[in-house]
Design a protein around this motif. Structure first.
Motif, PDB file in Angstrom:
ATOM      1  N   ASN A  10      -0.140 -23.513  -3.900  1.00 39.78           N
ATOM      2  CA  ASN A  10      -0.728 -23.603  -5.232  1.00 39.78           C
ATOM      3  C   ASN A  10      -0.545 -22.273  -5.951  1.00 39.78           C
ATOM      4  OD1 ASN A  10      -3.204 -21.832  -4.810  1.00 39.78           O
ATOM      5  ND2 ASN A  10      -3.376 -23.277  -3.119  1.00 39.78           N
ATOM      6  N   TYR A  11      -0.948 -22.242  -7.189  1.00 39.90           N
ATOM      7  CA  TYR A  11      -0.713 -21.050  -8.016  1.00 39.90           C
ATOM      8  C   TYR A  11      -1.986 -20.257  -8.258  1.00 39.90           C
ATOM      9  CZ  TYR A  11       3.972 -22.787  -8.847  1.00 39.90           C
ATOM     10  OH  TYR A  11       5.270 -23.198  -8.678  1.00 39.90           O
ATOM     11  N   SER A  12      -2.892 -20.290  -7.293  1.00 41.53           N
ATOM     12  CA  SER A  12      -4.086 -19.454  -7.422  1.00 41.53           C
ATOM     13  C   SER A  12      -3.690 -17.995  -7.211  1.00 41.53           C
ATOM     14  CB  SER A  12      -5.124 -19.858  -6.380  1.00 41.53           C
ATOM     15  OG  SER A  12      -4.652 -19.531  -5.098  1.00 41.53           O
ATOM     16  N   PRO A  13      -4.442 -17.057  -7.773  1.00 44.11           N
ATOM     17  CA  PRO A  13      -4.125 -15.631  -7.576  1.00 44.11           C
ATOM     18  C   PRO A  13      -4.025 -15.260  -6.104  1.00 44.11           C
ATOM     19  CG  PRO A  13      -5.775 -15.877  -9.278  1.00 44.11           C
ATOM     20  CD  PRO A  13      -5.575 -17.238  -8.711  1.00 44.11           C
ATOM     21  N   ALA A  14      -4.940 -15.795  -5.264  1.00 48.23           N
ATOM     22  CA  ALA A  14      -4.920 -15.444  -3.836  1.00 48.23           C
ATOM     23  C   ALA A  14      -3.629 -15.893  -3.175  1.00 48.23           C
ATOM     24  CB  ALA A  14      -6.123 -16.068  -3.134  1.00 48.23           C
ATOM     25  N   SER A  15      -3.216 -17.118  -3.447  1.00 47.76           N
ATOM     26  CA  SER A  15      -1.986 -17.640  -2.828  1.00 47.76           C
ATOM     27  C   SER A  15      -0.764 -16.876  -3.306  1.00 47.76           C
ATOM     28  CB  SER A  15      -1.818 -19.128  -3.156  1.00 47.76           C
ATOM     29  OG  SER A  15      -2.864 -19.880  -2.602  1.00 47.76           O
ATOM     30  N   MET A  16      -0.730 -16.575  -4.591  1.00 52.71           N
ATOM     31  CA  MET A  16       0.414 -15.847  -5.131  1.00 52.71           C
ATOM     32  C   MET A  16       0.485 -14.424  -4.573  1.00 52.71           C
ATOM     33  SD  MET A  16       1.999 -18.037  -6.912  1.00 52.71           S
ATOM     34  CE  MET A  16       3.216 -16.902  -7.546  1.00 52.71           C
ATOM     35  N   VAL A  17      -0.663 -13.763  -4.486  1.00 54.35           N
ATOM     36  CA  VAL A  17      -0.691 -12.407  -3.932  1.00 54.35           C
ATOM     37  C   VAL A  17      -0.283 -12.432  -2.461  1.00 54.35           C
ATOM     38  CG1 VAL A  17      -2.208 -10.507  -3.275  1.00 54.35           C
ATOM     39  CG2 VAL A  17      -2.375 -11.486  -5.554  1.00 54.35           C
ATOM     40  N   THR A  18      -0.786 -13.420  -1.734  1.00 54.12           N
ATOM     41  CA  THR A  18      -0.431 -13.529  -0.313  1.00 54.12           C
ATOM     42  C   THR A  18       1.069 -13.689  -0.138  1.00 54.12           C
ATOM     43  OG1 THR A  18      -2.576 -14.547   0.171  1.00 54.12           O
ATOM     44  CG2 THR A  18      -0.832 -14.835   1.809  1.00 54.12           C
ATOM     45  N   GLU A  19       1.682 -14.491  -0.989  1.00 54.29           N
ATOM     46  CA  GLU A  19       3.124 -14.691  -0.903  1.00 54.29           C
ATOM     47  C   GLU A  19       3.871 -13.388  -1.173  1.00 54.29           C
ATOM     48  OE1 GLU A  19       6.534 -16.365   0.021  1.00 54.29           O
ATOM     49  OE2 GLU A  19       4.570 -17.312   0.242  1.00 54.29           O
ATOM     50  N   VAL A  20       3.379 -12.615  -2.158  1.00 53.86           N
ATOM     51  CA  VAL A  20       3.994 -11.314  -2.453  1.00 53.86           C
ATOM     52  C   VAL A  20       3.879 -10.390  -1.238  1.00 53.86           C
ATOM     53  CG1 VAL A  20       3.740  -9.206  -3.827  1.00 53.86           C
ATOM     54  CG2 VAL A  20       3.694 -11.441  -4.951  1.00 53.86           C
ATOM     55  N   LEU A  21       2.685 -10.355  -0.627  1.00 51.34           N
ATOM     56  CA  LEU A  21       2.472  -9.477   0.528  1.00 51.34           C
ATOM     57  C   LEU A  21       3.311  -9.921   1.729  1.00 51.34           C
ATOM     58  CD1 LEU A  21      -1.378  -8.813   0.325  1.00 51.34           C
ATOM     59  CD2 LEU A  21       0.491  -7.315  -0.355  1.00 51.34           C
ATOM     60  N   ARG A  22       3.511 -11.226   1.863  1.00 51.72           N
ATOM     61  CA  ARG A  22       4.373 -11.722   2.951  1.00 51.72           C
ATOM     62  C   ARG A  22       5.793 -11.186   2.797  1.00 51.72           C
ATOM     63  NH1 ARG A  22       2.444 -17.932   2.398  1.00 51.72           N
ATOM     64  NH2 ARG A  22       0.602 -17.876   3.763  1.00 51.72           N
ATOM     65  N   ILE A  23       6.270 -11.222   1.560  1.00 43.18           N
ATOM     66  CA  ILE A  23       7.630 -10.732   1.293  1.00 43.18           C
ATOM     67  C   ILE A  23       7.721  -9.243   1.607  1.00 43.18           C
ATOM     68  CG2 ILE A  23       9.339 -10.327  -0.519  1.00 43.18           C
ATOM     69  CD1 ILE A  23       8.269 -12.920  -1.865  1.00 43.18           C
ATOM     70  N   LEU A  24       6.694  -8.488   1.231  1.00 40.30           N
ATOM     71  CA  LEU A  24       6.682  -7.048   1.515  1.00 40.30           C
ATOM     72  C   LEU A  24       6.650  -6.793   3.021  1.00 40.30           C
ATOM     73  CD1 LEU A  24       4.202  -5.670  -1.186  1.00 40.30           C
ATOM     74  CD2 LEU A  24       6.682  -5.859  -1.296  1.00 40.30           C
ATOM     75  N   CYS A  25       5.898  -7.612   3.761  1.00 37.78           N
ATOM     76  CA  CYS A  25       5.814  -7.452   5.222  1.00 37.78           C
ATOM     77  C   CYS A  25       7.174  -7.673   5.884  1.00 37.78           C
ATOM     78  CB  CYS A  25       4.804  -8.435   5.816  1.00 37.78           C
ATOM     79  SG  CYS A  25       3.082  -8.017   5.500  1.00 37.78           S
ATOM     80  N   ASP A  26       7.960  -8.563   5.324  1.00 39.81           N
ATOM     81  CA  ASP A  26       9.249  -8.898   5.926  1.00 39.81           C
ATOM     82  C   ASP A  26      10.312  -7.835   5.675  1.00 39.81           C
ATOM     83  OD1 ASP A  26       8.163 -11.232   6.866  1.00 39.81           O
ATOM     84  OD2 ASP A  26       8.885 -12.466   5.206  1.00 39.81           O
ATOM     85  N   GLN A  27      10.042  -6.926   4.738  1.00 43.59           N
ATOM     86  CA  GLN A  27      10.975  -5.825   4.461  1.00 43.59           C
ATOM     87  C   GLN A  27      10.431  -4.569   5.130  1.00 43.59           C
ATOM     88  OE1 GLN A  27      13.724  -6.624   2.626  1.00 43.59           O
ATOM     89  NE2 GLN A  27      12.907  -8.708   2.445  1.00 43.59           N
TER      90      GLN A  27
END
Length: 908
Positions: A107-124
């Motif tokens: 979904n497009y809630s702030p929490a879900s969107m932020v989590t997705e951003v942090l996941r991408i950062l974790c993978d780099q």
């Protein structure tokens, strides 16, 4: 740059507004509309800004734009401030819906969107190190957990979903070495000023409270099992490593997880089968997750001990096999497969039984047979299989390595000990082996025409069996067991005899083929003992020219002496000057240690001459110092007459003959030594039985059958006593006096493995596990230090699906016989006696450092475990790495030696 700063300014404002409480108006109305309101456009702008910032942080130049100055804020916004803002958006955002299914994750809630951003950062990795791996960000992620454990809500609208998002990010951080180190020790890992608990402790405390249902805020929530699973997943990333497990030991998570698993298992059993409610699915999902969490304790030697104590090892291994059979990934954050877990589990007797009962071994052997003997029926019609070029065909290589991993001595004894071969009169061509005994019967010991006729590819299959025999017999205990039960040498010699071509009455020639060459290699390997400079193993390949195989073959005893090196036949045993006792005993002990180190660095060869008397005096004085004694004194009043009529196991008897042969080769023992060594071993068995605890166990390795009588004797040969007997030049009385004194020292627990067999000095659950302290303590720290000291080697082991603990246990169990020359074996024993049992760990680390290039090379050729088991340690000298080991002592002794001293207390 100014334009970039302006753009960042505009992108940061929506994120700050969302955090400051304006996000209510961003919730989109659920009714269908054909236009966007102003509020919705603002929310779209927020989402766009968040995604842009996330992408910007991935790149080095993007991160260099920070810190940035905002118009309405006095302080600069740094990179860390932005990450803290992101984490706060997760748990302060009221628009996080309470999920009831996985479909709502996207979904497009702030929490879900932020989590997705942090996941991408974790993978780099580079980005994660710069952005996420610092105390400030970790503390921001853990803030809601802090508040929950204090009994207060994290925020007015905080939900279970927010906690699940946080756990997901923490699990990704913990799956990388740098992130794990931060969670375990904080940023100042070497500082003693760290007062507040680190992230790992907070996560473990919270997870334990969740498992014990000690948090009332979420009680009764349907999402509570998911929250539990998410945070245990974080813990799993931590306790799946040696260093992480050490930190989490005080929380006994294995007990809490096992208790929760048993509870959910009972719940799932009570639910009727036809019922397919959401709750039922959730309970089943939780049950499998908890089993998976328990299984991951098996990733380390000490963790495997904890797993066995829970009593759930059979269920965990069955669960692992089910996932393996379905070709499912071992874990979301694991880079490699099931190899290391299987290798660790197979290193213990209980683990081997679990692998057998789960069907894992059956499946592996069935797959092997299909590749070796059958092949795929649908392929062979149109594409006939090519004739194999390699001794072991590529299609069988994976199965071969799998069997090598599965067959260390504890597993072999449990699966093969005291069992006869089928030796049938007829074998059906469709009869497929299903167990280890069948593999020995059908591929290794081909002592009848029926067995040979039952193979479609006789030569290729028998070479496979001989190669497997060669590897498993590198463990001397396994060799003695197979020799005692199946007379392997005699069968191979008979096969060589049948391979002789009589050219005349007085002249006989061996037929040189793949099988005779392989049998010759195995016969030399299993009949001659010696290190890299003491014996010569014939090659397995033919040479070019008129004489393709210049090495002599044989079909009877004695074996040709050309396989013994001339270099070491004359051992220099002249006595040297030892250190006299002219001061206080404690000072003398310390002075003796200093002088030993000095001589090992300067003139290590001199030590061998003075070793006998030096060891005697040192251990005598050490045993008289109460501070140095770990075990209580036990009187041994047994006489030769008392033990003369007692029986030794067939394995011990063969071990005695092997020891005497080796001792005579080194000019250390005489012909009469066999009787004296027999008496020494009988005395030792009687002495150690006085210190055994009464237990009940189904493990065969804890009890030995001797003349139809079940006895609690050690299931292998006593290689330490045999080594000591040779050091003492075959003197029975000196050997027994030394062992009497030595048995009081902590070092005896780790050098002399039978010392703690069913010993009353260990906790009952440790005894019943059948796991020796050398495995759950020494090899545990070898793996832990290897990861830090020789990281490339540690990675190579994981890539190969092999565990360092298995090969180290084999080296230590047989006192490095066949791996080191006699002088280096003496130095290994002396170093551990003089400097402490933790040097056992440091010597193994030094060996891996010495072998680094070879290990990396054999990782590429995919035969690492075969190389480590078959090859001697060429070029390794204990003295060459003495300074390095002293550095290891300075860095790690407080931790390693403390844990070694705690073996008596390591009970649940």
């Amino acid at each position: 740059f100014f334009k970039h700063q302006q753009s960042l300014h505009h992108r940061l404002q929506p994120c700050l507004k969302c955090l400051e409480g304006n996000e209510d108006k961003y919730n989109r109305n659920k009714r269908k509309t054909f236009y966007y309101s102003g509020q919705e456009l603002q929310y779209i702008y927020f989402i766009h800004s968040l995604c842009l910032l996330g992408r910007l942080l991935i790149y080095t130049q993007g991160r260099r734009l920070f810190p940035i100055k905002l118009k309405n804020r006095k302080d600069l916004v740094s990179l860390t401030d932005l990450l803290v803002l992101f984490t706060q958006l997760i748990y302060y955002s009221p628009s996080c819906p309470k999920m009831t299914s996985a479909a709502h994750l996207d979904n497009y809630s702030p929490a879900s969107m932020v989590t997705e951003v942090l996941r991408i950062l974790c993978d780099q990795k580079e980005c994660a190190v710069e952005c996420l791996y610092n105390n400030t960000v970790i503390e921001a992620l853990l803030q809601p957990i802090h508040n929950l454990m204090k009994g207060t809500k994290t925020a007015p609208d905080c939900s279970e979903t927010a906690l699940i998002h946080i756990a997901d990010i923490l699990a990704r951080i913990a799956s990388v070495d740098e992130g794990l180190t931060l969670l375990l020790y904080g940023e100042n890992m070497n500082s003693s000023e760290e007062k507040s608990p680190t992230g790992a402790h907070i996560i473990a405390q919270f997870s334990k409270k969740l498992l014990d249902e000690d948090i009332s805020i979420f009680s009764g929530s349907e999402m509570l099992p998911v929250v539990k699973g998410a945070f245990i997943s974080v813990c799993r990333q931590i306790y799946g490593t040696c260093e992480g497990l050490q930190v989490l030991i005080p929380y006994s998570l294995h007990e809490s997880i096992a208790k929760a698993w048993k509870k959910t298992s009972l719940l799932s059993e009570r639910i009727p089968t036809p019922v397919k409610s959401q709750l039922t699915k959730l309970i089943c999902f939780s049950t499998f997750n908890l089993l998976d969490d328990l299984l991951n304790f098996a990733a380390t030697p000490k963790g495997l001990l904890f797993l066995q104590r829970t009593g759930a090892i059979n269920e965990c291994v069955t669960f692992m096999f089910d996932r393996y059979a379905k070709k499912l990934q071992i874990s979301r954050h694991k880079k490699f497969g099931y190899g290391v877990l299987v290798t660790q589990v197979a290193s213990t007797a209980a683990g081997a039984i679990a692998l057998q009962s789960s069907g894992f071994i059956n499946t592996l052997i069935t797959e092997l047979w299909a590749n070796l003997e059958c092949g795929r029926d649908d392929v062979r019609i149109t594409h006939p299989r090519s004739t194999p070029v390699d001794p072991i065909d590529r299609s069988c290589q994976k199965s071969f390595l799998g069997l090598v991993n599965l067959l260390p001595y504890p597993a072999v004894y449990e699966l093969v000990g005291n069992q006869d071969l089928p030796n049938k009169a007829e074998y059906s061509l469709r009869e497929v082996p299903t167990c280890v005994i069948d593999i020995i019967d059908r591929l290794i010991i081909l002592n009848s025409e029926a067995k040979i006729r039952s193979l479609f590819n006789y030569e290729q299959s028998h070479i496979f069996g001989l190669r497997l025999l060669s590897v498993v017999c590198c463990d001397l205990n396994t060799l003695l067991l197979l020799e005692a039960q199946y007379q392997v040498s005699e069968i191979l010699l008979n096969a060589q005899e049948e391979n002789i071509l009589e050219t005349s009455e007085s002249h006989r020639d061996f037929i040189i083929d793949g099988l005779s060459v392989e049998r010759n290699h195995v016969l030399v390997r299993i009949n001659f003992i010696g290190g890299p400079m003491e014996r010569i193993l014939p090659p397995r390949v033919l040479e070019k020219g008129d004489d393709p195989y210049p090495w002599p073959m044989f079909s009877s005893y004695p074996l040709p002496n050309c396989y013994l090196s001339e270099v070491t036949k004359n051992a220099d045993l002249k006595q040297g000057k030892i250190f006299t006792v002219n001061c206080h005993i404690i000072l003398w002990i310390e002075n003796c240690r200093r002088q030993f180190c000095k001589m090992m660095k300067a003139k290590p060869d001199i030590i061998s001459g003075t070793l006998l008397e030096l060891l005697e005096k040192f251990v005598l004085h050490l045993s008289e110092s109460p501070s140095e004694c770990y075990f209580p004194s036990v009187e041994n009043t047994t006489t030769d007459a008392n033990v003369k009529n007692e029986s030794l196991s067939s394995v011990q008897q063969l071990g005695i003959k092997m020891t005497v042969r080796y001792g005579k080769f080194l000019n250390l023992l005489k012909d009469s030594a066999e009787n004296d060594l027999t008496l020494v071993l009988k005395h030792c068995e009687r002495f150690l039985k006085q210190q055994q605890a009464p237990i009940k166990s189904s493990l065969h390795i804890l009890f030995e059958w001797i003349h139809i009588c079940l006895q609690g004797t050690y299931a292998g040969h006593d290689w330490f006593v045999s080594s000591l007997f040779m050091i003492m030049l075959g003197d029975k009385e000196k050997t027994l006096r030394f062992l009497q004194k030595f048995s009081r020292l902590l070092t005896s627990a780790f050098l002399w493995l039978p010392r703690l067999h069913i010993s009353r000095y260990l906790a009952t659950d440790t005894i019943e596990s059948g796991i020796h302290p050398v495995y759950f303590c020494s090899t545990h720290y070898i793996e832990m230090l290897l990861k830090v000291e020789v990281p490339l080697v540690f990675s190579a082991f994981h890539m190969s699906g092999f565990a360092p603990s298995q090969i180290c246990l084999q080296w230590i169990s047989q006192c490095f016989w066949n791996y080191l020359d006699w002088l280096e074996i003496c130095h290994y024993i002396a170093t551990c006696v003089f400097l402490g049992p933790d040097y056992q760990v440091y010597i193994c680390i030094a060996i891996f450092r010495h072998l680094q290039q070879d290990i990396l090379q054999h990782t590429q050729t995919q035969d690492l475990q075969v190389f480590l088991k078959e090859e001697a340690l060429h070029g390794f000298r204990v003295s060459d790495y003495f300074e390095y080991m002293e550095i290891l002592e300075q860095n790690y002794r407080p931790v390693v030696l403390r844990d070694m001293r705690n073996i008596r207390a390591q009970s649940t």
